[in-house]
Design a protein around this motif. Structure first.
Motif, PDB file in Angstrom:
ATOM      1  N   ALA A 159       0.864  -1.186   0.000  1.00 36.78           N
ATOM      2  CA  ALA A 159       0.000   0.000   0.000  1.00 36.78           C
ATOM      3  C   ALA A 159       0.899   1.233   0.000  1.00 36.78           C
ATOM      4  N   GLY A 160       0.997   1.930  -1.131  1.00 35.47           N
ATOM      5  CA  GLY A 160       1.906   3.058  -1.252  1.00 35.47           C
ATOM      6  C   GLY A 160       1.203   4.400  -1.261  1.00 35.47           C
ATOM      7  N   ILE A 161       1.855   5.361  -1.882  1.00 33.85           N
ATOM      8  CA  ILE A 161       1.337   6.730  -1.885  1.00 33.85           C
ATOM      9  C   ILE A 161      -0.011   6.834  -2.603  1.00 33.85           C
ATOM     10  N   LYS A 162      -0.169   6.116  -3.707  1.00 31.18           N
ATOM     11  CA  LYS A 162      -1.445   6.170  -4.425  1.00 31.18           C
ATOM     12  C   LYS A 162      -2.586   5.666  -3.551  1.00 31.18           C
ATOM     13  N   THR A 163      -2.297   4.612  -2.770  1.00 32.52           N
ATOM     14  CA  THR A 163      -3.297   4.092  -1.835  1.00 32.52           C
ATOM     15  C   THR A 163      -3.661   5.147  -0.798  1.00 32.52           C
ATOM     16  N   LEU A 164      -2.642   5.806  -0.255  1.00 34.64           N
ATOM     17  CA  LEU A 164      -2.883   6.850   0.744  1.00 34.64           C
ATOM     18  C   LEU A 164      -3.739   7.973   0.177  1.00 34.64           C
ATOM     19  N   ARG A 165      -3.429   8.421  -1.016  1.00 33.59           N
ATOM     20  CA  ARG A 165      -4.196   9.521  -1.619  1.00 33.59           C
ATOM     21  C   ARG A 165      -5.654   9.124  -1.810  1.00 33.59           C
ATOM     22  N   TYR A 166      -5.887   7.874  -2.162  1.00 33.58           N
ATOM     23  CA  TYR A 166      -7.258   7.391  -2.299  1.00 33.58           C
ATOM     24  C   TYR A 166      -7.975   7.410  -0.950  1.00 33.58           C
ATOM     25  N   LEU A 167      -7.311   6.884   0.084  1.00 36.59           N
ATOM     26  CA  LEU A 167      -7.928   6.814   1.412  1.00 36.59           C
ATOM     27  C   LEU A 167      -8.258   8.195   1.966  1.00 36.59           C
ATOM     28  N   LEU A 168      -7.406   9.174   1.672  1.00 29.80           N
ATOM     29  CA  LEU A 168      -7.640  10.534   2.168  1.00 29.80           C
ATOM     30  C   LEU A 168      -8.915  11.139   1.601  1.00 29.80           C
ATOM     31  N   GLU A 169      -9.389  10.600   0.481  1.00 26.74           N
ATOM     32  CA  GLU A 169     -10.592  11.129  -0.161  1.00 26.74           C
ATOM     33  C   GLU A 169     -11.863  10.397   0.256  1.00 26.74           C
ATOM     34  N   VAL A 170     -11.727   9.308   1.007  1.00 32.21           N
ATOM     35  CA  VAL A 170     -12.899   8.524   1.423  1.00 32.21           C
ATOM     36  C   VAL A 170     -13.457   9.108   2.722  1.00 32.21           C
ATOM     37  N   THR A 171     -14.641   9.662   2.666  1.00 32.82           N
ATOM     38  CA  THR A 171     -15.249  10.329   3.822  1.00 32.82           C
ATOM     39  C   THR A 171     -15.403   9.389   5.012  1.00 32.82           C
ATOM     40  N   GLU A 172     -15.690   8.134   4.728  1.00 28.62           N
ATOM     41  CA  GLU A 172     -15.932   7.160   5.806  1.00 28.62           C
ATOM     42  C   GLU A 172     -14.661   6.735   6.526  1.00 28.62           C
ATOM     43  N   ILE A 173     -13.494   7.118   6.011  1.00 32.37           N
ATOM     44  CA  ILE A 173     -12.221   6.834   6.682  1.00 32.37           C
ATOM     45  C   ILE A 173     -11.862   8.018   7.573  1.00 32.37           C
ATOM     46  N   HIS A 174     -11.635   7.751   8.853  1.00 30.72           N
ATOM     47  CA  HIS A 174     -11.361   8.825   9.809  1.00 30.72           C
ATOM     48  C   HIS A 174      -9.867   9.094   9.991  1.00 30.72           C
ATOM     49  N   GLU A 175      -9.095   8.025  10.109  1.00 27.82           N
ATOM     50  CA  GLU A 175      -7.670   8.201  10.411  1.00 27.82           C
ATOM     51  C   GLU A 175      -6.856   7.167   9.637  1.00 27.82           C
ATOM     52  N   ILE A 176      -5.648   7.566   9.241  1.00 24.02           N
ATOM     53  CA  ILE A 176      -4.747   6.691   8.496  1.00 24.02           C
ATOM     54  C   ILE A 176      -3.382   6.731   9.166  1.00 24.02           C
ATOM     55  N   LEU A 177      -2.811   5.552   9.381  1.00 21.99           N
ATOM     56  CA  LEU A 177      -1.501   5.481  10.030  1.00 21.99           C
ATOM     57  C   LEU A 177      -0.614   4.477   9.301  1.00 21.99           C
ATOM     58  N   PRO A 178       0.421   4.946   8.597  1.00 20.93           N
ATOM     59  CA  PRO A 178       1.371   4.015   7.967  1.00 20.93           C
ATOM     60  C   PRO A 178       2.073   3.170   9.025  1.00 20.93           C
ATOM     61  N   VAL A 179       2.272   1.889   8.725  1.00 24.03           N
ATOM     62  CA  VAL A 179       2.943   0.973   9.647  1.00 24.03           C
ATOM     63  C   VAL A 179       4.425   0.935   9.331  1.00 24.03           C
ATOM     64  N   GLY A 180       5.245   1.046  10.356  1.00 25.08           N
ATOM     65  CA  GLY A 180       6.690   1.077  10.168  1.00 25.08           C
ATOM     66  C   GLY A 180       7.386  -0.184  10.626  1.00 25.08           C
ATOM     67  N   SER A 181       8.626  -0.045  11.023  1.00 29.55           N
ATOM     68  CA  SER A 181       9.473  -1.197  11.339  1.00 29.55           C
ATOM     69  C   SER A 181       9.083  -1.890  12.645  1.00 29.55           C
ATOM     70  N   LYS A 182       8.280  -1.230  13.495  1.00 34.20           N
ATOM     71  CA  LYS A 182       7.904  -1.837  14.774  1.00 34.20           C
ATOM     72  C   LYS A 182       6.663  -2.713  14.673  1.00 34.20           C
ATOM     73  N   GLY A 183       6.032  -2.730  13.506  1.00 31.89           N
ATOM     74  CA  GLY A 183       4.958  -3.681  13.278  1.00 31.89           C
ATOM     75  C   GLY A 183       3.552  -3.164  13.529  1.00 31.89           C
ATOM     76  N   VAL A 184       2.584  -3.975  13.099  1.00 35.49           N
ATOM     77  CA  VAL A 184       1.167  -3.607  13.149  1.00 35.49           C
ATOM     78  C   VAL A 184       0.686  -3.435  14.586  1.00 35.49           C
ATOM     79  N   ASP A 185       1.037  -4.372  15.458  1.00 37.14           N
ATOM     80  CA  ASP A 185       0.554  -4.329  16.838  1.00 37.14           C
ATOM     81  C   ASP A 185       0.991  -3.040  17.537  1.00 37.14           C
ATOM     82  N   TYR A 186       2.241  -2.655  17.346  1.00 37.04           N
ATOM     83  CA  TYR A 186       2.771  -1.427  17.954  1.00 37.04           C
ATOM     84  C   TYR A 186       2.016  -0.204  17.463  1.00 37.04           C
ATOM     85  N   GLU A 187       1.804  -0.105  16.147  1.00 34.64           N
ATOM     86  CA  GLU A 187       1.117   1.066  15.580  1.00 34.64           C
ATOM     87  C   GLU A 187      -0.351   1.097  15.985  1.00 34.64           C
TER      88      GLU A 187
END
Length: 251
Positions: A159-187
């Motif tokens: 899921a890259g930048i194009k995915t992020l730009r799409y999500l930013l336009e979806v009204t039903e999405i409230h918050e977006i957080l890219p996952v880094g090296s510490k993993g999904v559970d940490y984020e």
């Protein structure tokens, strides 16, 4: 003096009606040089590393206004190739190339690649999305956590930048957080804490390696209403509901 604070991997500087958002990422021993542990082209390296802070800053609701590259290699040819990759990420984000500034190492020859990218963004206070998740939101994992050679081998799971730009336009999405090296559970835990909430894992969470590094932000957490899932399916990426946000009952 402006008030600043650290929120997740970002630095926020309060400027009154606006907030300065600063994100960064770095890497070493990855690149085209003889001493690199993972051999990739300079262009691919620049593209991957720039993606992380660009996505983090844009996901916060900010517009990038400066992108700084600090390259621990010579300008020609390695630095130039890395810059070409950074420029591709900037263009993919719909941003002007005039945002770039940076430096290279011209005093000493290097046998191993090192680099960093810092992104500075500005957001109106009311546009900030950090902590905007609400009680009852579903937390969706979009993409898969990948690291190292996996990123090159499985590009259709990223899921890259194009995915992020799409999500930013979806009204039903409230918050977006890219996952880094510490993993999904940490984020996921950081996301809930920032919103003043707790969470409960859903059955889909057992399909995900929650501790695995997501390398250069190969997946993102997106929170929102259940209706948001139909928009996420249009991405043609793995989408996994992993948790539901609940009130924080700790005292």
């Amino acid at each position: 003096m402006p008030d600043n604070k650290r929120v997740r991997d970002l630095t926020l500087v309060d400027l009154g009606q606006q907030t300065l958002i600063i994100g960064c990422d770095s890497t070493g021993a990855v690149g085209p040089k003889s001493g690199d542990q993972l051999q990739v082209s300079g262009e691919l390296l620049g593209r991957m590393i720039a993606v992380v802070p660009i996505m983090e800053v844009m996901a916060s609701g900010a517009l990038p206004v400066a992108i700084i590259d600090t390259l621990s290699v010579e300008m020609h040819p390695t630095g130039e190739n890395i810059l070409n990759g950074i420029k591709k990420s900037i263009e993919e984000a719909g941003l002007p190339l005039s945002l770039i500034n940076g430096s290279t190492e011209e005093n000493f020859p290097t046998s191993q690649t090192g680099m960093g990218v810092t992104v500075v963004g500005v957001a109106e206070r009311n546009d900030l999305r950090i902590g905007s998740s609400v009680d009852g939101d579903i937390v969706y994992l979009v993409g898969k956590p990948l690291v190292g050679a996996e990123v090159l081998d499985k590009p259709r799971l990223v899921a890259g930048i194009k995915t992020l730009r799409y999500l930013l336009e979806v009204t039903e999405i409230h918050e977006i957080l890219p996952v880094g090296s510490k993993g999904v559970d940490y984020e996921l835990k950081l996301l809930a804490i920032t919103a003043g909430l707790s969470f409960e894992y859903l059955l889909g969470a057992d399909k995900v390696d929650m501790q695995k590094s997501a390398g250069p932000a190969t997946c993102v957490l997106a929170t929102g209403e259940r209706e948001a899932e139909r928009y996420l399916k249009e991405l043609h990426l793995p989408v996994t509901p992993i948790a539901i946000l609940k009130p924080d009952i700790t005292f």
